[in-house]
Design a protein around this motif. Sequence first.
Motif, mmCIF file in Angstrom:
data_model
loop_
_atom_site.group_PDB
_atom_site.id
_atom_site.type_symbol
_atom_site.label_atom_id
_atom_site.label_comp_id
_atom_site.label_asym_id
_atom_site.label_seq_id
_atom_site.Cartn_x
_atom_site.Cartn_y
_atom_site.Cartn_z
ATOM 1 N N ALA A 72 -9.146 10.468 -30.827
ATOM 2 C CA ALA A 72 -7.729 10.768 -30.676
ATOM 3 C C ALA A 72 -6.888 9.769 -31.458
ATOM 4 N N TYR A 96 -5.555 15.712 -22.489
ATOM 5 C CA TYR A 96 -6.969 15.690 -22.099
ATOM 6 C C TYR A 96 -7.674 14.456 -22.665
ATOM 7 N N TYR A 97 -7.364 14.097 -23.907
ATOM 8 C CA TYR A 97 -8.026 12.962 -24.559
ATOM 9 C C TYR A 97 -7.350 11.621 -24.278
ATOM 10 N N TYR A 147 -4.392 19.153 -25.279
ATOM 11 C CA TYR A 147 -5.583 18.377 -25.630
ATOM 12 C C TYR A 147 -5.248 16.907 -25.882
#
Length: 265
Positions: free
Chosen positions: A2, A103-104, A100
Amino acid sequence: MATHSPLATDAAKAPRNNTPASAGRQILKQTQFELLLTSRRGENVLVTLIIPVMLLIFFASLNIIPVNKGESAATFLLPGILAIAIMAAGMVNLGIATAYERYYGVLKRLGSSPLSRSGLIIAKIISILVLEVVQVLLLVGVAVAFYGWRPVGSLPFALLSIVLGTVTFSALGLAMAGALRAEMTLAGANALFLVFILLGGGILPLEHLPAPIAAIAQLLPASALTQALQQTMAHNGTFPLYPILLLTLWAIVILFVAIRTFKWE
């Protein structure tokens, strides 16, 4: 791996400063970061740009679109395809990408920075507006070059409709991304996108739908955006009072929900 925002990286180095000038600088810095991230999501941007163009070419090339004598199919299609492009950029592309990021753990790091939730949402919406400049230029270029479309109507009213639509659908994507799991956001954004294409009135006129479905569709933000663009891009270029009011209401409600329910992790 990320990518982390410079705001998050510098969070431990500077105390929180909540003055308007400081908040503006934070939003500007985050906007620059969002544009950098957007440029690195090449496959997502490609889909966001190409799908609306392919829809325009496909339906404009068929003889199934109801048009007035002497007009091209692009005259009817372009406002609706622009609405679809706005939904794709804001709700689908931005919503899924943000989900996402959450999420990361990218958003968790941003939560420890001076940037507020509202500041992050504003920065993300501004980045989508920049992406939509490319979308509009591409779609208008295709319509002019291949289908003889010529600009008519009111440019200021059309720009107002685009901005309101961007705020509405970007906020909708962020509301899902900030409250739902990444997988749920992925499924929900794509499902809503399909529903809005079918019921937005940009490809299939609402009067061709069964009356109960058409009545529901008239209240959706997709049809409000499509009708606003259709009316502002018509030859008389009238101000689309009802669609603008409905779209403004949706923008306020969804933006409020997005800011209140957005979670960093």
